[in-house]
Design a protein around this motif. Structure first.
Motif, mmCIF file in Angstrom:
data_model
loop_
_atom_site.group_PDB
_atom_site.id
_atom_site.type_symbol
_atom_site.label_atom_id
_atom_site.label_comp_id
_atom_site.label_asym_id
_atom_site.label_seq_id
_atom_site.Cartn_x
_atom_site.Cartn_y
_atom_site.Cartn_z
ATOM 1 N N UNK A 169 0.804 -1.194 -0.083
ATOM 2 C CA UNK A 169 0.289 0.111 0.197
ATOM 3 C C UNK A 169 0.701 1.340 0.232
ATOM 4 N N UNK A 170 0.278 2.617 0.282
ATOM 5 C CA UNK A 170 0.909 3.622 0.288
ATOM 6 C C UNK A 170 2.032 3.673 1.112
ATOM 7 N N UNK A 171 3.361 4.221 0.788
ATOM 8 C CA UNK A 171 4.404 4.324 1.551
ATOM 9 C C UNK A 171 5.124 3.104 1.793
ATOM 10 N N UNK A 172 4.855 1.885 0.787
ATOM 11 C CA UNK A 172 5.496 0.728 1.126
ATOM 12 C C UNK A 172 4.837 -0.132 2.059
ATOM 13 N N UNK A 173 3.721 -0.082 2.564
ATOM 14 C CA UNK A 173 3.436 -0.894 3.988
ATOM 15 C C UNK A 173 2.102 -1.918 3.345
ATOM 16 N N UNK A 174 2.416 -3.339 3.785
ATOM 17 C CA UNK A 174 1.805 -4.302 3.315
ATOM 18 C C UNK A 174 0.236 -4.314 3.956
ATOM 19 N N UNK A 175 -0.746 -4.828 3.047
ATOM 20 C CA UNK A 175 -1.976 -5.341 3.493
ATOM 21 C C UNK A 175 -2.137 -6.704 3.058
ATOM 22 N N UNK A 176 -2.419 -7.770 4.113
ATOM 23 C CA UNK A 176 -2.253 -9.206 3.678
ATOM 24 C C UNK A 176 -3.628 -9.650 4.639
ATOM 25 N N UNK A 177 -4.741 -9.924 3.906
ATOM 26 C CA UNK A 177 -5.864 -10.523 4.648
ATOM 27 C C UNK A 177 -6.784 -11.421 3.842
ATOM 28 N N UNK A 178 -7.378 -12.461 4.584
ATOM 29 C CA UNK A 178 -8.269 -13.558 3.776
ATOM 30 C C UNK A 178 -9.644 -13.422 3.838
ATOM 31 N N UNK A 179 -10.529 -13.492 2.884
ATOM 32 C CA UNK A 179 -11.973 -13.628 3.067
ATOM 33 C C UNK A 179 -12.406 -15.152 2.283
ATOM 34 N N UNK A 180 -13.372 -15.398 2.679
ATOM 35 C CA UNK A 180 -14.025 -16.731 2.108
ATOM 36 C C UNK A 180 -15.451 -16.395 1.961
ATOM 37 N N UNK A 181 -15.813 -16.616 0.620
ATOM 38 C CA UNK A 181 -16.935 -16.387 0.148
ATOM 39 C C UNK A 181 -17.878 -17.558 -0.590
ATOM 40 N N UNK A 182 -19.110 -17.480 -0.693
ATOM 41 C CA UNK A 182 -19.847 -18.563 -1.455
ATOM 42 C C UNK A 182 -20.277 -17.931 -2.702
#
Length: 474
Positions: free
Chosen positions: A300-313
């Motif tokens: 993301x902005x400034x070099x910082x990470x997003x790392x997350x998970x969602x589970x859909x149907x």
């Protein structure tokens, strides 16, 4: 006029420096640090009317943290080659492609200014233009030695010689020197120069695992972009007939448009690709009734990470069995999140997870664990049932984790996986990823502590003002 001046000095933004400098925010109304609250999101752009992310303060505080670790370990200097470590120490960035190919590096003395060795040519000129805080003499041409065929020893000698010059200039040539990573040719070059390097990763890990206030604000921005992309997947893009890679492509485009630097990887696994979990997108078509696991990894902005998970149907309601799997994952993940408090240990967290292959093989599967994130996807600290019981580490305020769990039972036709990004505040865990969970599962976390505990205002609370505001004194 005197009262107005006193009020501005006592109750509004103050120019008192702290840590790396900058302004301190007035918190008498919000009652907790601004960076702790995912609902208080700054714009990515700076403005004259609001104090937002202070990049100059962040650079100074990051360097101060790194140098404090050097002094605590009685190390005179560290040489860093890994791109994220170079960025952490100097604030320099010239594209992700240069992160881990050892063509640029920096020397950070325990006291004094760091020196950046930047790739010669246009990159070198850009660095002088882009990094005024470094000073011209602290940006020098890098000597590239890898892939130099027969010239490798010659180029290594030149590279090491430039680093030794910096060590001598800072009076630490005879002191202990740490290095984050290097190849065998470079190791021989340092040894020939009389330097037997120490392992530098514990130094940079200890510095980077505790986030500054501005780093936390940037992590918050990254999570907001990830949340928006995940909403788009659930409500607009996920349909029968769409291929996994089409979802991946749409996420790439959307997140880059919203301010991400790069998209590290987008995992889309549907139907049978969820069990066993295939951790990369394929050209498989998503069918009606498929469970779909989406794992967003982006810078993301400034070099910082997003790392997350969602589970859909996809195009249907979850069955009772699917809800049970979802809740199994959700409940174990949030049981671990509840343990992300200062003073707890890594084992306190992963002890809440069910047994999995981490236990069977005594290693980290990267499927049911927690890991520190920041300028890189994995940094500082991992937690796993494979080793955290025997080797627990302390959890501290302002650490920031991605925590993830998985229902990886054999013979399942499809299964569930989830992940959240969590700040360890002084009051406990704060979940920064705000994308809702599947409604039919009934999964909705109600925090038991911290800044999101229920607040009951009284008439007296409405007029609370700072104790040091002179205009409030009779």
């Amino acid at each position: 006029m005197d009262k107005t001046a006193d009020a501005k000095q006592g109750a509004t933004v103050k120019a008192a420096t702290n840590g790396g400098g900058g302004y301190s925010l007035d918190k008498y109304f919000i009652q907790h640090p601004h960076e702790y609250d995912p609902k208080r999101l700054y714009s990515q752009n700076n403005a004259d009317w609001q104090y937002r992310v202070d990049h100059d303060r962040m650079r100074k505080e990051r360097l101060a943290r790194l140098q404090a670790q050097l002094k605590a370990r009685d190390i005179g200097a560290i040489v860093v080659y890994a791109g994220a470590n170079v960025r952490y120490a100097t604030g320099s960035y010239q594209g992700n492609w240069k992160y881990n190919i050892n063509i640029r590096y920096a020397v950070v003395p325990a006291s004094g200014d760091p020196v950046l060795f930047e790739t010669a040519g246009s990159d070198f000129h850009c660095a002088h233009i882009d990094l005024p805080w470094m000073g011209n003499n602290n940006i020098r041409p890098a000597m590239t030695w890898q892939w130099a065929e027969g010239a490798v020893p010659h180029m290594v000698h030149k590279m090491v010689g430039g680093i030794v010059d910096v060590l001598k200039e800072n009076g630490v040539a005879k002191e202990r020197v740490a290095i984050d990573n290097l190849d065998m040719a470079a190791l021989r070059g340092f040894q020939e120069a009389g330097i037997n390097p120490l392992d530098g990763w514990p130094v940079v890990s200890a510095a980077r695992v505790i986030k500054t206030r501005d780093e936390i604000e940037l992590l918050k921005m990254a999570s907001s972009i990830g949340d928006a992309a995940m909403w788009k997947i659930k409500h607009e893009w996920l349909k029968p007939g769409v291929r996994e890679r089409e979802i991946e492509a749409k996420v790439h485009e959307f997140m880059l448009e919203r301010g991400c630097e790069i998209i590290y990887d987008i995992i889309v696994a549907s139907g049978g690709n969820t069990s066993p979990y295939r951790r990369w997108a394929t050209d498989k078509m998503i069918r009606q009734g498929d469970l779909v696991i989406v794992d967003i990894n982006a810078v993301g902005p400034g070099g910082y990470f997003i790392d997350f998970v969602r589970n859909f149907k996809c195009a249907g309601k979850m069955t009772r069995h699917e809800i049970d799997l979802y809740k199994e994952v959700y409940d174990s993940m949030y049981a671990g999140i509840e343990m992300l408090k200062p003073g707890n240990s890594t084992w306190d967290v992963v002890e809440k997870f069910p047994k999995y292959d981490d236990d069977v093989y005594g290693t980290c599967t990267l499927q049911q664990f927690a890991h520190s994130i920041g300028l890189t996807l994995y940094e500082g600290m991992w937690m796993s049932r494979g080793y955290s019981k025997e080797f627990p580490a302390e959890i501290k305020e302002n650490m920031y984790f991605a925590i993830e769990t998985f229902a990886g039972h054999p013979r399942l036709r499809q299964t569930s996986r989830l992940e959240e990004n969590v700040l360890v505040s002084k009051d406990g865990p704060v979940v920064f990823t705000q994308m809702e969970h599947m409604e039919e599962t009934g999964c909705k976390w109600e925090p038991k502590h911290g800044i999101y505990a229920p607040v009951h205002f009284t008439a007296d609370d409405v007029t609370v003002v700072p104790d040091d505001a002179k205009w409030n004194k009779k």
